[in-house]
Write an enzyme that holds these catalytic residues in place. Sequence first.
Site, short mmCIF file in Angstrom:
data_model
loop_
_atom_site.label_atom_id
_atom_site.label_comp_id
_atom_site.label_asym_id
_atom_site.label_seq_id
_atom_site.Cartn_x
_atom_site.Cartn_y
_atom_site.Cartn_z
N THR A 1 15.03 -4.45 9.14
CA THR A 1 14.51 -3.31 8.06
C THR A 1 13.42 -2.40 8.65
O THR A 1 13.45 -1.19 8.46
CB THR A 1 13.89 -4.08 6.98
OG1 THR A 1 15.12 -4.71 6.31
CG2 THR A 1 13.51 -3.27 5.80
N LYS B 1 21.40 1.59 -3.04
CA LYS B 1 21.36 1.18 -1.61
C LYS B 1 22.50 0.97 -1.06
O LYS B 1 22.67 1.83 0.17
CB LYS B 1 20.16 0.06 -1.41
CG LYS B 1 19.83 -0.03 0.13
CD LYS B 1 18.92 -1.37 0.29
CE LYS B 1 17.62 -1.17 -0.56
NZ LYS B 1 16.58 -2.32 0.17
N LYS C 1 21.75 -8.72 -8.16
CA LYS C 1 20.48 -9.52 -7.84
C LYS C 1 20.47 -10.56 -8.43
O LYS C 1 21.13 -10.77 -9.70
CB LYS C 1 19.21 -8.78 -8.49
CG LYS C 1 17.81 -9.01 -7.64
CD LYS C 1 17.80 -8.44 -6.53
CE LYS C 1 16.78 -8.79 -5.64
NZ LYS C 1 16.39 -7.78 -4.29
P1 NAD Z 1 6.44 -10.40 3.73
O1 NAD Z 1 6.10 -10.99 2.79
O2 NAD Z 1 6.78 -10.60 5.39
O3 NAD Z 1 5.15 -9.16 4.14
C1 NAD Z 1 4.25 -8.90 3.19
C2 NAD Z 1 3.26 -7.99 3.62
O4 NAD Z 1 2.42 -7.37 2.86
C3 NAD Z 1 2.00 -9.25 4.39
O5 NAD Z 1 1.42 -8.74 5.54
C4 NAD Z 1 1.12 -9.35 3.07
O6 NAD Z 1 -0.09 -9.75 3.22
C5 NAD Z 1 1.01 -7.88 2.88
N1 NAD Z 1 0.53 -7.56 1.49
C6 NAD Z 1 0.80 -8.25 0.01
N2 NAD Z 1 0.18 -7.67 -0.55
C7 NAD Z 1 -0.70 -6.58 -0.16
C8 NAD Z 1 -1.63 -5.55 -0.70
N3 NAD Z 1 -1.85 -5.87 -2.01
N4 NAD Z 1 -2.27 -4.99 0.23
C9 NAD Z 1 -2.05 -4.88 1.56
N5 NAD Z 1 -1.04 -5.62 2.03
C10 NAD Z 1 -0.21 -6.47 1.10
O7 NAD Z 1 7.33 -9.02 3.14
P2 NAD Z 1 8.46 -8.35 3.88
O8 NAD Z 1 9.74 -8.95 4.20
O9 NAD Z 1 7.77 -7.42 4.90
O10 NAD Z 1 8.64 -7.05 2.72
C11 NAD Z 1 7.60 -6.05 2.35
C12 NAD Z 1 8.29 -5.05 1.53
O11 NAD Z 1 9.27 -4.58 1.78
C13 NAD Z 1 8.72 -5.83 0.01
O12 NAD Z 1 8.53 -4.80 -1.00
C14 NAD Z 1 10.17 -6.11 0.22
O13 NAD Z 1 10.79 -6.34 -1.11
C15 NAD Z 1 10.80 -4.93 1.08
N6 NAD Z 1 11.90 -5.00 1.78
C16 NAD Z 1 11.88 -6.16 2.57
C17 NAD Z 1 13.18 -6.13 3.46
C18 NAD Z 1 13.27 -7.37 4.51
O14 NAD Z 1 14.17 -7.08 4.99
N7 NAD Z 1 12.51 -8.24 4.61
C19 NAD Z 1 14.16 -5.35 3.15
C20 NAD Z 1 14.07 -4.34 2.35
C21 NAD Z 1 12.82 -4.25 1.26
#
Ligand code: NAD
Length: 373
Positions: free
Chosen positions: A154, A70, A82
Amino acid sequence: MSTNTNAELFAFGDALGPAKIVYLHTPSVGLRAIVVIDNVAAGPAIGGTRMAPDVSVLECFRLARAMTLKNAACSLRHGGAKSVIFGDPTMPRHEKERLIRAFACAIAPLVEYIPGPDMGTDELAMGWIHDEIGRAVGLPAEIGGIPLNEIGATGFGVAIAAEVAAPFAGLSLEGARVVVQGFGAVGEHASRFLAKRGARLVGVADIAGAISNPDGIDIEVLTELKRAGKSVSAYPKATVIPGDALVALPCDIWIPAARPDALRADNVDRLACKLVVQGANVPATKDAEARMFERGIISVPDFIANAGGVIAGAVEYGGGSEAIALAAIEEKVGRNTRLTLEGALAAHVPPAEAATKLAVDRLHKMMKLKRWR
Ligand code: NAD
């Protein structure tokens, strides 16, 4: 904690890394942690600090490698890393602070590693680490941090990736129907930035439920429900559907923004969209990527589409502002999405393969600039 034999540990090394795998143990505070610094050709490695009860060294390495790709794809002056602190992230705050401060002291000599927030840690945790060793990104705004999740760094990048990818899938964002799995930091902001560009949210899920409405779902109402601690399924003007029906909702753009492996061999054929933009990390298995390619569904890979957070982190580390971070996300995610999809078309390969080539080519160039290669 999972164990790995030496053979397993050495088996996953390759020409790119990992440069260091460090096991940290401070018995007096109950600290056990792993840091994997994968590749530092471009500069000190940025990568999240996860707090979880059980993550294997191999998984930590895979997450570090994803950061290497990335950061290289985004031409950041940072390598990939990590770390995992073994523990329950919901432990009482004073215990968590003590553990994280102990982790900070233990990584003090690892000057080529800059931690950031990840699952189980947040800006407060980064503030504690910064207080101990003066090195972390994703800091509280009061000490120069750019609030990544508040500004939706993001999610903004995911919307930019969708905007650039749309014409490749024969779409325009104006009137495009969007389905989002996950309404957390990424899903909420991606939905909002896409709506600002004329798209319409027609389906959304969180861990507790899923809904659909072909006429559109109001993102501000969803956000209010989330702030009140309620699921999206409490939204009044939509049909509640089973969670696994979300993948088959007719739409133009499908955005995984929740868990790994959301798209797999056993459900990818149910997709009824033209474009997938990967907000979550590793949301599609290799089989699923191959099948989407066969079916002509354009898929923008995770480390291209969801790089907004780390771009903002790198801008913060360099002393830049929120406005500079958003401009950098627009420029870098937009350019990489275009280069990836053009490369995939030219070589007739899935976008994930073209994106990996883009990142690895850049890494090789950076590695050639180093005395030790
Ligand atoms: P978060 O915890 O804020 O939100 C996750 C969401 O997914 C919640 O609404 C939760 O209820 C939902 N969820 C969990 N399991 C689920 C399922 N089985 N079915 C449907 N919905 C489900 O997390 P986030 O920060 O939004 O991150 C989400 C993804 O993006 C993760 O894979 C994370 O690694 C990735 N990511 C996040 C960032 C960031 O800046 N936050 C950056 C890069 C990647």
